[in-house]
Design an enzyme around this catalytic site. Structure first.
Site, PDB file in Angstrom:
ATOM      1  NE  ARG B 122      -3.057   0.093  -0.678  1.00 50.90           N
ATOM      2  CZ  ARG B 122      -4.047   0.827  -0.236  1.00 50.90           C
ATOM      3  NH1 ARG B 122      -4.857   0.352   0.684  1.00 50.90           N
ATOM      4  NH2 ARG B 122      -4.266   2.013  -0.728  1.00 50.90           N
ATOM      5  CE1 TYR B 131      11.296 -17.246  -6.850  1.00 51.12           C
ATOM      6  CE2 TYR B 131       9.027 -17.903  -6.401  1.00 51.12           C
ATOM      7  CZ  TYR B 131      10.334 -18.221  -6.755  1.00 51.12           C
ATOM      8  OH  TYR B 131      10.681 -19.537  -6.968  1.00 51.12           O
ATOM      9  CB  ALA B 133       3.351 -17.544  -7.630  1.00 49.85           C
ATOM     10  NE  ARG B 214      -1.426 -17.321  -8.712  1.00 46.80           N
ATOM     11  CZ  ARG B 214      -0.859 -16.156  -9.006  1.00 46.80           C
ATOM     12  NH1 ARG B 214       0.010 -15.633  -8.200  1.00 46.80           N
ATOM     13  NH2 ARG B 214      -1.214 -15.522 -10.110  1.00 46.80           N
ATOM     14  NE  ARG B 241       2.075  -0.105   6.645  1.00 50.95           N
ATOM     15  CZ  ARG B 241       0.800  -0.391   6.424  1.00 50.95           C
ATOM     16  NH1 ARG B 241       0.034  -0.908   7.374  1.00 50.95           N
ATOM     17  NH2 ARG B 241       0.255  -0.135   5.242  1.00 50.95           N
TER      18      ARG B 241
END
Lengths: 323, 323, 323, 323
Positions: B122, B131, B133, B214, B241
């Site tokens: 976000r 990566y 999938a 997946r 965060r």
């Protein structure tokens, strides 16, 4: 792209949701702003996508004339004649003058599987409010592909889908996906010790926090969000996501949104279809090949300076098969 | 925040990955660019986070002096004396002159659970390569919280975690999560008909495409990405965060990254800790209350014009408990 | 584009500035980060542009291999063999996989006329710190075009330059521009009642604030800034600003920056030159015309479905003149 | 901020412009979208700013309820009761949950001096279409401050304005600015060899291209643009540009826009005024000082750990003068 579905997916909405949408659709107000009757007609309706998803247009700003108005920085509507407007819009699209297209904005409410949301969110120039699974409980809904969408890894395109599996095989895999998803949701409810309607399951137990309970749910679970972007970035989304290289599931959303754009700004959409979604980008080497071909020369991959993959893509674009 | 772990999480990496990192760490080159020896020392190492995750610093641009240099648009290093630099950096931070902080950039390689990645993404002003999938097979790795992190929904903060569950209860839920995750991964391999090392499981079957297989994996599965951002946006990430309202799991990453920032740009980090992460924001009403209190007046929530929640937050900020 | 000038524009810098740059160039440190020797060699030097401007590379992050490393989300350098890297980079560029190119970053110090700065700043995905004329006094420097760049409005391209004016006419206009600029700067100093070196002109008068005094300066006055962006957005900048439709003065900067990119990431630059800067974009209608031509059909503008302007652009792209 | 001017600056518009605006204001259409009657009333009108500038609201999307609707990701209007909406909006503002505010969007047509445009454009998260001086001829209009705005450099704030100059002095400087601007415009017309209405001045001469002729115009010349942004970024603009540290001329625009926001989304505006524009940010050190003062302790700058500038700012915020 395809004709627009006007089905409103009532089965995807519960009675309360339907009533809320009906109430919105019933209201009318007077405005001095530009309006698009064709889009007003579709406003707030849930257009179905995949097995449980939808796209709803919640609000919009601007129309074809607003593009012209901004390009001319005009005091009035900017419109001269419809034909002139079309010509200017085509000129702007052809020469990548993108800022006037940013002057139109649209807001969508979308229900979509989490793995689709993960691709979608990569479009950064947009505003998003997602349903919070830290705060609320998710629906018992999972995406399961139609059996004829259950396909093997593509040999040609190393990140996509190739041939469909045999139906028996496909059905077996779908059963696995369905059972795992149902079990994960059962365990989700057990961990929360609460149903979505707020009913406590076992008063003797303490439920797990929502932010943790949801981590066992599969990527096929549905989420929803409000998503707002401008027309330029929306066209870029459609260009990338309605493309055959995109995963089928996000393509299904991009195609519904393309239909919305066609209703909303038909002149801009036509220019987009001609200059961006259609046609082809030739590399410097590709253009040299085309010139040689036009001059009547025989050209082969070997003497083109292009790799085999590039050559194949060029020949496909030119409709020359495996030439 | 805490002292920096120099543990390099070797158990999280296989032999090939360790060798690749060692090879990177062994190389040295000469540069005219500013360098930060403390960060060079940590470069490429996997700093462990959660049970299988890590943060690796892959590259960086700039240092404290680069902030000063940009603020002064200088021809040279911009540095006068270290004390003057600190003063300018504090001034810039205090007055929200954010652009000089954007002149430092960092690139991280992060391994993280998918539900954490969904919160992280976000932050839009960043560059990301995840990566894929669709193209590759994911690792058999899932996040499972430590038993004392398995907690109930918070009563005070409606989107967070409150008291830990009893250990027996926690263990039961963790077993459910683990079993479901393992089963989902078994089915993932079965659907792919292929192991991560490329070995085909049953030559008589066709495997399912990766992009579909997946979708049954849980949100606790680990993914990884390269993530690059500038210092201003990184501090914003840490502010939001590493905050107690953030979910514990992303907080764990934010705290490791805060340690990295402290190594990298210690002056900027101190100014951030004083002006942004520490201290408090008073509303107009809150400031009026403080002035009245300083004037010796007795003030109650009722005559403060503040809501109960606001009043409670203000009293907490002022260290006056439930005053 | 042209060969890179290694002239370092000493006349554009005063002695203090030259000394600062020399000090930066003299320093060396060891780093584990990727370095690009060819760019290190050019680091900090002022590359001349227009009559008083320059571009200086102040810092950079990444190289060709860093693009590959990010695309593969790899633990190590990502490099296999140089030929494989080139192939992957070309593939990424061809298929508009732009995020790996965002993993390289560059920071420039630029001196440029204000009217150029106003075009440049429209590239929003960048970090900027500009010299503040509210805080500091601007240099007595103005852009004046070379006489053979003094041209009439273009007839073909309604926003650009056409034929050069006669030299006598050009000289007259340049004299006007020069005199007005000099007078405006004299008045600027008078209003400030202060010279750039801080000397007060008339102690009996109060000077005007800097933020107001500068409003009489012309758009040809030089400003300077630190500007930092990633490789993807930098290539977009070059694509748009090194284009013949761009104003000559910003094109001069874009071409120097293109030379920098070629030093920095030669594989990415080659792919860019082939797929983006070179070649051509065919619309759906344009592609249909090419297919018909390749099939040996005679096609005219009238039966092409294209406007006259589109047809002319297509024929030019295909090297068929006014066909 | 001040009461909203409903003066519509007719003297700033020519007859054609007034007619275009009247035509827009006369049109009415029915819509299902949320409307804000108070903003409809102001729509398209030119609100005067400075001596020749204006702000016109050209379009808007959303209202206070749309913020709530997005925060709740709701199917309907999201509204429960007005008091609950206000509470939620205040909560979102207080806790920096900014994304729901991004769900409202506004489009403005602004006429402004170029030096103001250069500050304004630094707000990057916005869409802009500026009047092109490469394509069109600029108006003969320049900003000249009111005599009592002609002030010396501030001693306290090193980038702002301090005390006004004596009127005689001010008038002298304004005469210089006016004469230089008029002369520059005369030369602009001469170089173009064309008036704004298209009339050629001297048929025996060739005019200079527009993109070059404009480079002699001063930074006080007026330009205009369409500018579109979301409510979150608009509030950030107001926060920074209606601040006393901002240059007076951009502050004049920010204050008019603040009035527009108050009409448009009164609940959001009130929350903004309380939590963001009003109140104060205390650093960790500042908060510690406040706590000690509240505990009845005497605190001095020396034992506060704060610099003199920080201490002065804190005492001002607490209304303790030079304490």
């Amino acid at each position: 792209m395809r004709g627009m579905s006007t089905e409103t997916a009532p089965q995807r909405l519960n009675a309360e949701q339907r009533a809320e949408i009906d109430a919105l659709r019933a209201q009318r107000a007077e405005t001095r702003r530009p309006t698009v009757p064709a889009l007003e007609e579709a406003l707030y309706q849930a257009m179905p996508v995949l097995d449980h998803g939808f796209v709803r247009v919640v609000d919009y700003m601007g129309d074809d004339a607003a593009i012209v108005q901004a390009a001319r920085v005009s005091y009035g509507r900017g419109t001269k004649q419809s034909r002139q407007d079309a010509g200017l819009i085509r000129y702007l699209m052809r020469h990548a003058h993108t800022t006037p297209f940013e002057m139109c904005e649209i807001k969508l409410h979308v229900k979509l599987p989490i793995f689709v949301a993960r691709q979608w969110i990569r479009h950064r120039t947009a505003n998003v409010n997602e349903y919070s699974a830290r705060y609320s409980i998710l629906d018992r809904e999972f995406y399961l592909p139609e059996p004829d969408r259950v396909a093997a890894q593509s040999a040609a395109n190393r990140q996509g889908r190739g041939e469909p599996l045999h139906h028996a095989e496909a059905r077996g895999l779908l059963d696995l996906l369905r059972e795992d998803a149902e079990r994960a949701y059962d365990h989700y409810e057990h961990m929360l010790n609460e149903r979505q309607d707020g009913a406590v399951i076992d008063p003797s137990r303490t439920g797990l926090s929502r932010e943790l309970a949801r981590i066992g749910l599969p990527l096929s679970a549905y989420t929803q969000w409000y998503w707002k972007t401008d027309l330029h970035n929306l066209l870029r989304f459609i260009e990338l996501r309605a493309d055959p290289h995109a995963q089928y599931e996000i393509r299904a959303y991009a195609e519904v949104i393309a239909d919305v754009v066609r209703l909303w700004v038909p002149l801009a959409y036509d220019a987009f279809a001609d200059y961006r979604a259609g046609g082809a980008r030739l590399s410097a080497k590709g253009l040299a090949v085309v010139k040689r071909l036009l001059a009547g020369e025989a050209v082969t991959q070997e003497d083109s300076g292009m790799s085999r993959a590039e050559w194949r893509e060029l020949m496909q674009a030119l409709g020359r098969g495996e030439a």
